[in-house]
Design an enzyme around this catalytic site. Structure first.
Site, PDB file in Angstrom:
ATOM      1  N   ASP A   9       0.864  -1.194   0.000  1.00  0.00           N
ATOM      2  CA  ASP A   9       0.000   0.000   0.000  1.00  0.00           C
ATOM      3  C   ASP A   9       0.897   1.241   0.000  1.00  0.00           C
ATOM      4  O   ASP A   9       1.822   1.355   0.807  1.00  0.00           O
ATOM      5  CB  ASP A   9      -0.867  -0.047   1.267  1.00  0.00           C
ATOM      6  CG  ASP A   9      -1.896   1.071   1.331  1.00  0.00           C
ATOM      7  OD1 ASP A   9      -3.077   0.765   1.552  1.00  0.00           O
ATOM      8  OD2 ASP A   9      -1.522   2.247   1.185  1.00  0.00           O
ATOM      9  N   GLU A 104      -3.321   0.107  -3.590  1.00  0.00           N
ATOM     10  CA  GLU A 104      -2.997  -1.071  -2.783  1.00  0.00           C
ATOM     11  C   GLU A 104      -3.324  -2.351  -3.541  1.00  0.00           C
ATOM     12  O   GLU A 104      -4.182  -2.359  -4.427  1.00  0.00           O
ATOM     13  CB  GLU A 104      -3.738  -1.056  -1.444  1.00  0.00           C
ATOM     14  CG  GLU A 104      -5.229  -1.051  -1.570  1.00  0.00           C
ATOM     15  CD  GLU A 104      -5.916  -1.186  -0.223  1.00  0.00           C
ATOM     16  OE1 GLU A 104      -5.649  -2.163   0.490  1.00  0.00           O
ATOM     17  OE2 GLU A 104      -6.725  -0.312   0.096  1.00  0.00           O
TER      18      GLU A 104
HETATM   19  N1  DCP Z   1      -8.726   8.656  -0.524  1.00  0.00           N
HETATM   20  C1  DCP Z   1      -9.773   9.566  -0.670  1.00  0.00           C
HETATM   21  N2  DCP Z   1     -10.695   9.733   0.333  1.00  0.00           N
HETATM   22  C2  DCP Z   1     -10.595   9.008   1.494  1.00  0.00           C
HETATM   23  C3  DCP Z   1      -9.557   8.068   1.640  1.00  0.00           C
HETATM   24  C4  DCP Z   1      -8.630   7.921   0.608  1.00  0.00           C
HETATM   25  O1  DCP Z   1      -9.854  10.238  -1.699  1.00  0.00           O
HETATM   26  N3  DCP Z   1     -11.497   9.172   2.474  1.00  0.00           N
HETATM   27  C5  DCP Z   1      -7.712   8.548  -1.601  1.00  0.00           C
HETATM   28  C6  DCP Z   1      -6.546   9.451  -1.268  1.00  0.00           C
HETATM   29  C7  DCP Z   1      -5.466   8.532  -0.785  1.00  0.00           C
HETATM   30  C8  DCP Z   1      -5.771   7.253  -1.538  1.00  0.00           C
HETATM   31  O2  DCP Z   1      -7.192   7.239  -1.731  1.00  0.00           O
HETATM   32  O3  DCP Z   1      -4.168   9.058  -1.040  1.00  0.00           O
HETATM   33  C9  DCP Z   1      -5.346   6.017  -0.816  1.00  0.00           C
HETATM   34  O4  DCP Z   1      -6.042   5.902   0.410  1.00  0.00           O
HETATM   35  P1  DCP Z   1      -5.340   5.376   1.723  1.00  0.00           P
HETATM   36  O5  DCP Z   1      -6.405   5.090   2.727  1.00  0.00           O
HETATM   37  O6  DCP Z   1      -4.386   4.277   1.387  1.00  0.00           O
HETATM   38  O7  DCP Z   1      -4.566   6.676   2.277  1.00  0.00           O
HETATM   39  P2  DCP Z   1      -3.149   7.262   1.942  1.00  0.00           P
HETATM   40  O8  DCP Z   1      -2.457   6.506   0.853  1.00  0.00           O
HETATM   41  O9  DCP Z   1      -3.305   8.734   1.693  1.00  0.00           O
HETATM   42  O10 DCP Z   1      -2.394   7.094   3.309  1.00  0.00           O
HETATM   43  P3  DCP Z   1      -1.731   5.796   4.001  1.00  0.00           P
HETATM   44  O11 DCP Z   1      -0.284   6.132   4.145  1.00  0.00           O
HETATM   45  O12 DCP Z   1      -2.415   5.674   5.334  1.00  0.00           O
HETATM   46  O13 DCP Z   1      -1.982   4.624   3.118  1.00  0.00           O
HETATM   47 CA    CA Z   2      -2.191   4.251   0.896  1.00  0.00          CA
END
Ligand code: DCP
Ligand code: CA
Length: 402
Positions: A9, A104
């Site tokens: 991820d 992911e």
């Molecule tokens: N995303 C979104 N709205 C949300 C959650 C996520 O638009 N409520 C989008 C933005 C993120 C991407 O999906 O960058 C991937 O989600 P993740 O939950 O994997 O979050 P991140 O990659 O940002 O952070 P992490 O380091 O926790 O994986």
């Molecule tokens: Ca992520």
């Protein structure tokens, strides 16, 4: 040989892409939010998370918590293209790859060590390539099953790798808070806490049936997962054993016209998935031509969740497989009528899934002229939507949900 499942991820995906393109943003509190008009945080750098910024939080709240953060609108097409490259790197390692959103994926590495050495080394190698090619940090979890690997990759963040050895799954999960399990959100977490259940270890120790009585089938899976038992296979796109969609309503309802329009939307989504004309059926960006054969389904399952979270599924298995929106809708509505007769409680969620999938075309002589017209119509609509976008055409039945 126990299975070896890797979950990988990308860290702070949207924000990290922005940081690759603009190095001045690195090491700072950066928040991507407001994408497609939603005033919520989509992604936050780990520096911003120190100020309790979380995805899904209104941007207004994020501004109060972390006024010095850099706020960006976001660029979805750009993230999609990074996602495609990420998936391309992964698919170079194994075709046994299941994507779970843009950033992911699960990889089934069972038996890999015979050729490529230890799973941790393969994972390190994959992470290094992602770093070199895309400039992004990916966290990884390795274990014998999907749920444990996903939790492990989450625990390894940021920029880490965590392996849970075979036989150690339950021990690893036991001290973790219930919300660490994917699928247990704030509401389920709250209900569990009201029952005095705070950790995954406590879930593992509950008498069988208790969670099933409260949460239905999901309660049963929840306990198996907490024991580190998850036999769901890694399902590459195109080999899916079922295709399904579900919708949680903005508010609980018993309105028949609303329920009908939701079922019609779901039938369309599932029908389109079956006919392989929808890009979401494959990895991001994959189009109908590459997803392969169109499928038909013999089993149609309706999932209903009531306002008190009680969840049921109702299924029908047909002699002849179907693939038109109208047929899926008609069967789903029959099942829905059964559900409404059984309990009169407001609904919170509806889902339709189809399984028992068969490939290829049925002999045309099996179909009536009416069915043939319907199939041609569905396929034409699929093509138009692929070309002009999902909203370019809409059935009257789904309109009242707007
Ligand atoms: N995303 C979104 N709205 C949300 C959650 C996520 O638009 N409520 C989008 C933005 C993120 C991407 O999906 O960058 C991937 O989600 P993740 O939950 O994997 O979050 P991140 O990659 O940002 O952070 P992490 O380091 O926790 O994986
Ligand atoms: Ca992520």
């Amino acid at each position: 040989m126990p299975p070896t499942i890797l979950h990988i991820d990308l860290d702070a995906f949207f924000v990290s892409v922005e940081q690759v393109l603009n190095p001045a943003l690195r090491g700072k509190a950066v928040i991507v939010g407001g994408l497609s008009g939603r005033g919520v945080v989509a992604s936050a750098s780990y520096e911003a998370r120190r100020f309790h910024i979380r995805a899904g939080m209104p941007v207004i709240t994020a501004r109060l918590l972390c006024p010095h953060a850099i706020f960006l609108e976001g660029n979805f097409p750009l993230y999609r293209s990074y996602s495609r490259e990420f998936m391309d790197i992964l698919s170079g390692f194994t075709p046994l790859l299941e994507t779970g959103g843009l950033d992911e994926a699960y990889l089934d590495l069972t038996g890999f060590h015979l050729l490529y050495g230890l799973p941790v080394d393969t994972a390190k190698n994959i992470r290094a390539i992602i770093r070199k090619e895309l400039g992004l940090a990916a966290s990884a979890g390795i274990s014998t099953c999907k749920v444990v690997s996903k939790i492990a990759s989450d625990m390894a963040k940021p920029d880490g790798l965590l392996e849970v050895l075979p036989g150690k799954e339950r021990e690893f999960l036991a001290p973790l808070e219930v919300e660490k399990m994917p699928g247990i959100g704030a509401k389920t977490g709250k209900r569990l806490k009201e029952l005095g259940i705070h950790t995954l270890g406590q879930i593992a120790e509950l008498p069988p049936h208790l969670l099933k009585d409260i949460f239905g089938k999901w309660g049963e899976s929840m306990q198996l997962f907490a024991l580190g038992k998850d036999d769901r296979p890694v399902e590459p796109p195109g080999e899916a054993k079922s295709i399904g969609h579900e919708i949680t309503f903005p508010r609980d309802t018993l309105s028949l016209s609303y329920l009908k329009s939701v079922l019609a939307s779901l039938s369309e989504e599932v029908g389109r998935g079956l006919r392989s004309a929808h890009p979401m059926c494959g990895p991001p960006g994959q189009t109908a031509g590459r997803t392969g054969e169109s499928k038909r389904a013999r089993t149609i399952t309706l999932k209903v969740r009531y306002d008190d979270f009680e969840t049921f599924t109702h299924s029908i298995t047909l002699r002849l497989a179907i693939d038109t929106n109208q047929e899926i809708y008609q069967i789903a509505w029959q099942l829905m009528e059964k559900a409404i007769r059984q309990k009169r409680k407001p609904f919170r969620l509806l889902g339709i899934s189809v399984s028992n999938l068969v490939c290829g075309e049925e002999q045309l002589s099996f179909f009536s002229a009416q069915q043939l017209r319907q199939r041609r119509l569905d396929r034409t609509v699929d093509k138009l939507r692929l070309k002009y976008g999902l909203d370019s055409l809409q059935w009257g039945r789904t309109f009242s949900r707007q």
